[in-house]
Design a protein around this motif. Structure first.
Motif, PDB file in Angstrom:
ATOM      1  N   SER A 156      37.708  43.356  51.047  1.00 39.50           N
ATOM      2  CA  SER A 156      36.439  43.788  50.480  1.00 39.50           C
ATOM      3  C   SER A 156      35.293  43.278  51.347  1.00 39.50           C
ATOM      4  O   SER A 156      35.433  42.297  52.078  1.00 39.50           O
ATOM      5  CB  SER A 156      36.294  43.280  49.045  1.00 39.50           C
ATOM      6  OG  SER A 156      36.420  41.878  49.019  1.00 39.50           O
ATOM      7  N   ASN A 207      46.003  35.982  46.384  1.00 39.43           N
ATOM      8  CA  ASN A 207      47.006  35.805  47.435  1.00 39.43           C
ATOM      9  C   ASN A 207      47.809  34.539  47.106  1.00 39.43           C
ATOM     10  O   ASN A 207      47.392  33.734  46.264  1.00 39.43           O
ATOM     11  CB  ASN A 207      46.346  35.762  48.818  1.00 39.43           C
ATOM     12  CG  ASN A 207      45.502  34.533  49.054  1.00 39.43           C
ATOM     13  OD1 ASN A 207      45.958  33.408  48.890  1.00 39.43           O
ATOM     14  ND2 ASN A 207      44.241  34.739  49.410  1.00 39.43           N
ATOM     15  N   ASP A 228      43.814  37.811  51.413  1.00 37.45           N
ATOM     16  CA  ASP A 228      43.879  38.755  50.292  1.00 37.45           C
ATOM     17  C   ASP A 228      44.474  40.083  50.754  1.00 37.45           C
ATOM     18  O   ASP A 228      44.229  40.517  51.877  1.00 37.45           O
ATOM     19  CB  ASP A 228      42.483  39.022  49.715  1.00 37.45           C
ATOM     20  CG  ASP A 228      41.926  37.845  48.932  1.00 37.45           C
ATOM     21  OD1 ASP A 228      42.689  36.894  48.665  1.00 37.45           O
ATOM     22  OD2 ASP A 228      40.733  37.881  48.604  1.00 37.45           O
ATOM     23  N   ASN A 229      45.229  40.713  49.874  1.00 39.09           N
ATOM     24  CA  ASN A 229      45.764  42.047  50.175  1.00 39.09           C
ATOM     25  C   ASN A 229      44.649  43.079  50.163  1.00 39.09           C
ATOM     26  O   ASN A 229      44.599  43.969  50.992  1.00 39.09           O
ATOM     27  CB  ASN A 229      46.848  42.439  49.163  1.00 39.09           C
ATOM     28  CG  ASN A 229      48.119  41.656  49.385  1.00 39.09           C
ATOM     29  OD1 ASN A 229      48.438  41.281  50.513  1.00 39.09           O
ATOM     30  ND2 ASN A 229      48.829  41.369  48.317  1.00 39.09           N
ATOM     31  N   LYS A 230      43.780  42.947  49.171  1.00 39.65           N
ATOM     32  CA  LYS A 230      42.657  43.883  49.029  1.00 39.65           C
ATOM     33  C   LYS A 230      41.490  43.350  49.839  1.00 39.65           C
ATOM     34  O   LYS A 230      40.951  42.286  49.557  1.00 39.65           O
ATOM     35  CB  LYS A 230      42.276  43.991  47.548  1.00 39.65           C
ATOM     36  CG  LYS A 230      41.142  44.938  47.252  1.00 39.65           C
ATOM     37  CD  LYS A 230      40.728  44.829  45.790  1.00 39.65           C
ATOM     38  CE  LYS A 230      39.225  44.627  45.759  1.00 39.65           C
ATOM     39  NZ  LYS A 230      38.722  43.913  44.633  1.00 39.65           N
ATOM     40  N   ASN A 257      45.682  40.636  34.409  1.00 41.95           N
ATOM     41  CA  ASN A 257      44.907  41.519  35.273  1.00 41.95           C
ATOM     42  C   ASN A 257      43.677  40.761  35.747  1.00 41.95           C
ATOM     43  O   ASN A 257      43.213  39.833  35.075  1.00 41.95           O
ATOM     44  CB  ASN A 257      44.498  42.787  34.518  1.00 41.95           C
ATOM     45  CG  ASN A 257      45.681  43.698  34.276  1.00 41.95           C
ATOM     46  OD1 ASN A 257      46.631  43.741  35.066  1.00 41.95           O
ATOM     47  ND2 ASN A 257      45.653  44.427  33.181  1.00 41.95           N
ATOM     48  N   PRO A 258      43.122  41.145  36.896  1.00 38.98           N
ATOM     49  CA  PRO A 258      41.970  40.412  37.444  1.00 38.98           C
ATOM     50  C   PRO A 258      40.794  40.357  36.474  1.00 38.98           C
ATOM     51  O   PRO A 258      40.509  41.313  35.768  1.00 38.98           O
ATOM     52  CB  PRO A 258      41.595  41.232  38.677  1.00 38.98           C
ATOM     53  CG  PRO A 258      42.805  42.016  39.018  1.00 38.98           C
ATOM     54  CD  PRO A 258      43.543  42.254  37.738  1.00 38.98           C
ATOM     55  N   ASN A 305      44.956  35.102  37.362  1.00 42.56           N
ATOM     56  CA  ASN A 305      44.800  36.500  37.791  1.00 42.56           C
ATOM     57  C   ASN A 305      45.947  36.910  38.711  1.00 42.56           C
ATOM     58  O   ASN A 305      46.363  36.140  39.581  1.00 42.56           O
ATOM     59  CB  ASN A 305      43.471  36.699  38.517  1.00 42.56           C
ATOM     60  CG  ASN A 305      42.280  36.547  37.604  1.00 42.56           C
ATOM     61  OD1 ASN A 305      42.413  36.293  36.406  1.00 42.56           O
ATOM     62  ND2 ASN A 305      41.099  36.695  38.164  1.00 42.56           N
ATOM     63  N   ASN A 306      46.417  38.143  38.544  1.00 39.23           N
ATOM     64  CA  ASN A 306      47.568  38.624  39.302  1.00 39.23           C
ATOM     65  C   ASN A 306      47.230  39.153  40.692  1.00 39.23           C
ATOM     66  O   ASN A 306      48.123  39.545  41.440  1.00 39.23           O
ATOM     67  CB  ASN A 306      48.332  39.694  38.512  1.00 39.23           C
ATOM     68  CG  ASN A 306      47.542  40.977  38.315  1.00 39.23           C
ATOM     69  OD1 ASN A 306      46.471  41.177  38.899  1.00 39.23           O
ATOM     70  ND2 ASN A 306      48.057  41.860  37.475  1.00 39.23           N
ATOM     71  N   ASP A 307      45.954  39.184  41.062  1.00 39.82           N
ATOM     72  CA  ASP A 307      45.573  39.742  42.355  1.00 39.82           C
ATOM     73  C   ASP A 307      45.292  38.683  43.418  1.00 39.82           C
ATOM     74  O   ASP A 307      44.819  38.993  44.508  1.00 39.82           O
ATOM     75  CB  ASP A 307      44.358  40.654  42.203  1.00 39.82           C
ATOM     76  CG  ASP A 307      43.103  39.909  41.751  1.00 39.82           C
ATOM     77  OD1 ASP A 307      43.238  38.807  41.183  1.00 39.82           O
ATOM     78  OD2 ASP A 307      41.995  40.446  41.948  1.00 39.82           O
TER      79      ASP A 307
END
Length: 195
Positions: free
Chosen positions: A142, A56, A138-140, A31-32, A52-54
Motif C-alpha cells: 500500500s 505478515n 506485508d503481502n498487500k 478479519n483486519p 488480525n489475519n492480514d
C-alpha cells in the motif's frame, strides 16, 4: 498448533503454542481492523486474544507476543498495574528475547526490533522505523503518506481529501481540501493519490 503455522515464522510456533496452553487463553484470528492489530481482554475469568489475519509473520509474532505479555501480567497482577507500564514492558521484553534470532527475523527487522525493545510502546506503529521495516514484508502493498511528494493531493480511508504538507517531528502537516483545516497525519497512514 497447525493453524498457527500459517501465521508465524516456523521456529516460533512451539514457544507461542506453549504460552497459549500455559495461559489457557482463547485465541481468535480476526478479519483486519483499522484501529488495532490485536487485543487482549478478560470475560468472566476467561482470557481472550484476537489478532488480525492480514499481518505478515513478523508483525503477527510481535503482536501476538505483545498480547500474550498482557495475559501473563494479568494472571500475575490482575488489574493492579498499568496496561503498558513497567511490568508489561519487562514481561514483553523477556518474552521477545526468545525470538531475537536471525533464524526468526530478517536482519533489518532484528535491528529495528532490538532498538524498539529498549522501551517498548503500546503499539509497534508508534515506532515508525520498526513499522516501516515490517511493512516491507506485508503481502498487500500500500501507498503511505511517506511515499508521496509534498503538495500531492490524496484521500484516506474515510474519503476525506488532503494536500500533503511539510513533515513536522514525526507527522505530516496536511490541509483538508474542503474545510482548509490543518491535520497532523501519521507517516504510515495509507493514502490514495487523487492527482
Amino acid at each position: 498448533m497447525d493453524a498457527l503455522k500459517v501465521f508465524l515464522p516456523a521456529t516460533s510456533v512451539k514457544r507461542i503454542h506453549d504460552w497459549i496452553k500455559e495461559l489457557d487463553v482463547q485465541l481468535k484470528i480476526t478479519n483486519p481492523r483499522s484501529t488495532k492489530l490485536g487485543d487482549f481482554k478478560v470475560v468472566k475469568n476467561t482470557l481472550f486474544i484476537s489478532i488480525n489475519n492480514d499481518l505478515n509473520p513478523y508483525s503477527f509474532l510481535i503482536t501476538l507476543t505483545h498480547e500474550l505479555a498482557h495475559a501473563f501480567v494479568y494472571v500475575k497482577y490482575k488489574k493492579e498495574v498499568f496496561p503498558h507500564g513497567i511490568r508489561w514492558q519487562e514481561t514483553f521484553k523477556s518474552m521477545m528475547l526468545n525470538f531475537l534470532s536471525p533464524a526468526i527475523f530478517p536482519d533489518d527487522v532484528l535491528k529495528a526490533l532490538s532498538i524498539y525493545l529498549k522501551k517498548p510502546k503500546a503499539s509497534i506503529c508508534t515506532d515508525v522505523n520498526l513499522a516501516t521495516i515490517l511493512k516491507k514484508y506485508d503481502n498487500k502493498k500500500s501507498l503511505t503518506i511517506m511515499d508521496i511528494k509534498e503538495g500531492s493531493i490524496f484521500s484516506i480511508s474515510n474519503g476525506k481529501i488532503f494536500k500533503k504538507g511539510k513533515q513536522l517531528r514525526k507527522r505530516y502537516k496536511c490541509i483538508e481540501c474542503t474545510s482548509n483545516k490543518e491535520y497532523l497525519v501519521h507517516p504510515l497512514t495509507e493514502v490514495i493519490l487523487v492527482k
